[in-house]
Design an enzyme around this catalytic site. Sequence first.
Site, PDB file in Angstrom:
ATOM      1  N   ASP A   1     -67.109  45.945  86.990  1.00  0.00           N
ATOM      2  CA  ASP A   1     -66.255  47.115  86.814  1.00  0.00           C
ATOM      3  C   ASP A   1     -65.394  47.411  88.047  1.00  0.00           C
ATOM      4  OD1 ASP A   1     -65.771  49.607  85.160  1.00  0.00           O
ATOM      5  OD2 ASP A   1     -66.431  50.517  87.049  1.00  0.00           O
TER       6      ASP A   1
ATOM      7  N   HIS B   1     -63.362  49.300  75.504  1.00  0.00           N
ATOM      8  CA  HIS B   1     -63.776  50.705  75.440  1.00  0.00           C
ATOM      9  C   HIS B   1     -62.833  51.647  76.192  1.00  0.00           C
ATOM     10  CE1 HIS B   1     -65.033  49.204  79.235  1.00  0.00           C
ATOM     11  NE2 HIS B   1     -65.317  50.421  79.653  1.00  0.00           N
ATOM     12  N   ASP B   2     -61.797  51.092  76.836  1.00  0.00           N
ATOM     13  CA  ASP B   2     -60.819  51.936  77.530  1.00  0.00           C
ATOM     14  C   ASP B   2     -59.472  51.937  76.822  1.00  0.00           C
ATOM     15  OD1 ASP B   2     -62.615  52.460  79.619  1.00  0.00           O
ATOM     16  OD2 ASP B   2     -61.980  50.694  80.748  1.00  0.00           O
TER      17      ASP B   2
ATOM     18  N   GLU C   1     -63.202  42.907  86.086  1.00  0.00           N
ATOM     19  CA  GLU C   1     -62.194  43.866  85.625  1.00  0.00           C
ATOM     20  C   GLU C   1     -61.291  44.075  86.832  1.00  0.00           C
ATOM     21  OE1 GLU C   1     -61.375  48.252  83.779  1.00  0.00           O
ATOM     22  OE2 GLU C   1     -62.663  48.002  85.504  1.00  0.00           O
TER      23      GLU C   1
ATOM     24  N   ASP D   1     -72.982  45.135  82.544  1.00  0.00           N
ATOM     25  CA  ASP D   1     -71.862  45.704  83.279  1.00  0.00           C
ATOM     26  C   ASP D   1     -72.334  46.026  84.691  1.00  0.00           C
ATOM     27  OD1 ASP D   1     -69.292  47.116  83.542  1.00  0.00           O
ATOM     28  OD2 ASP D   1     -69.417  47.298  81.353  1.00  0.00           O
TER      29      ASP D   1
HETATM   30  C1  NOJ Z   1     -63.423  50.934  84.225  1.00  0.00           C
HETATM   31  C2  NOJ Z   1     -64.294  51.156  83.022  1.00  0.00           C
HETATM   32  O1  NOJ Z   1     -63.971  50.218  82.047  1.00  0.00           O
HETATM   33  C3  NOJ Z   1     -64.064  52.575  82.590  1.00  0.00           C
HETATM   34  O2  NOJ Z   1     -64.636  52.861  81.334  1.00  0.00           O
HETATM   35  C4  NOJ Z   1     -64.605  53.482  83.662  1.00  0.00           C
HETATM   36  O3  NOJ Z   1     -64.313  54.813  83.332  1.00  0.00           O
HETATM   37  C5  NOJ Z   1     -63.998  53.154  85.028  1.00  0.00           C
HETATM   38  N1  NOJ Z   1     -63.917  51.758  85.286  1.00  0.00           N
HETATM   39  C6  NOJ Z   1     -64.823  53.776  86.129  1.00  0.00           C
HETATM   40  O4  NOJ Z   1     -66.047  53.121  86.250  1.00  0.00           O
END
Ligand code: NOJ
Length: 550
Positions: free
Chosen positions: A198, A328-329, A255, A99
Amino acid sequence: MKDKKWWEKEVIYQIYPKSFKDSNNDGIGDLQGIREKLPYLKELGITTIWICPIFTSPMVDNGYDISDFEGINPEFGTMADFDQLLEDANKLGIKVILDLVINHTSDEHPWFQAALKDKESPYRDYYIFKEGKTEPNNWRSIFGGSVWEKLPDEEVYYFHAFDKKQPDLNWENPVLRQELYEMINRWLEKGIAGFRIDSITFIKKDQDFASLPTDGVDGLASCKSKTRNRPGIEVFLNELKKETFEKYNCVTVGEAPGVPYEDYGDFIGDDGYFSMIFDFNYSDIDVESGSDWFKRTNWTTKEFKEKLKRSQKVLQKNGWGANFVENHDQPRAVSKFIKPEYQTDEAAKALGMLYFFLRGTPFIYQAQELGMQNAKRNTIDQFNDISSIDNYHRSIQEGYTLETALDFVNKRSRDNTRTPFPWDDRQYGGFSATTPWLAMTEEYPNRNSQQNPVFAHYKKMIELRQQGQVSEVLTHGTIVFLENVPDNVIAYKRVLNENEVYSFTNLSDTEELISIKGEPLELLLNSHGDLVNEENELKLYPYQSVLFKK
Ligand code: NOJ
């Protein structure tokens, strides 16, 4: 020499290292734990692992707050552990992607610490500092509250799009950009296969820093329209690619929420910034915005289908997609997309089939292959995720009762997918011998990786895509959505030369009939035990998915 688009053939498995496997029994997953479980991943059939941040971090956002890009967080192990993991994974034919978090650092990063100590430090320009007696504008950060944090002894504020312990880097500064590129190249030199990148659409901010009309009772306005995917970002993204990724035959998965579909060519076209990006348009169907969980929608399967179709069309026109239903989000997909009375193993299999055979590289999030469901927490103190805590308080501020606020959070909490992996039915699920950092879900004694029917099904899906006679069409075939089906059925075919594979999924709680006149179809995979295929008609049970070959 690897083919340039080798990543089209991959099946990528996402690991949340804190929750995967704890090898030293401190309650926290680690690199040796991942290493120990490589045979499990090999058995499943995946070809690449993406490991969420493993770098030195105070872990306020579980590693998305990095204090040393080139150090390993001691909770996870050492660089020697990482090297061993990489070597062992590669020996098994599994590639490793990491990541890359370069929109912000931790406030404990030495650059930020140096910037704080001395006004004249060149590191001040590595971040975004503004002088003023009050906050420079009314933007709300993604995790709630102002994007501005005041320095204790100066009338100066610094900017953070996420938590206040995640100050944003100032991409306008070429020296900072160069430092980042060198760091990225050192990782690529180490032999990793690439990165998931990210929050990359946040790196360019509108330089007017002008306030916006408020959109909440807190008097603030979401910062997204001024800080995400803003004009000028193309200069940074082109440079990033040229200085780093382009020099290696690596995979890059952006992302990139908020990218308008018109811009997809720039992101994933032949000369695009990335190999592929995640499209959140359909995964966030249950909420109006991924950061405001109290704004829930009453979505229908028809709407979901339209969004999915549009997304696949745009991806096909412009390049390649990164297909996922969990990460994970996000909450667990079974809990989000399937009505409560139907959240069965069969439904988990069907949901897997629905997205896995779309055109693009499939991503599987850890324990998705076990059909995991959300965890239910009874009080807000049981959550770890900073976004859950913020959303709880904001919901209350917006006028919802404590109970409703908790319900919003239970449905959407990022902790839902961060619970420790249930390897077996022992205490703590065989994840650890000690109390884990986050409580298990209540379902783990009954749902774990031992003799799990959903796992067996995922294994078959992977086999079909990776080997055998339909592998080519499932990987490289074009996608065409079928129109003459009921609203509740999502149907598409993948086509390559004379090969065709058909996918039908009933994403509803009613039985649906589909006419399948024409050439006989050969069944490849079925989520439910039996298939009712009467003459020229296919009857699909609620949440059933079938895959045929023509
Ligand atoms: C996206 C990530 O997937 C998330 O888990 C994170 O909190 C935010 N970006 C900030 O880095």
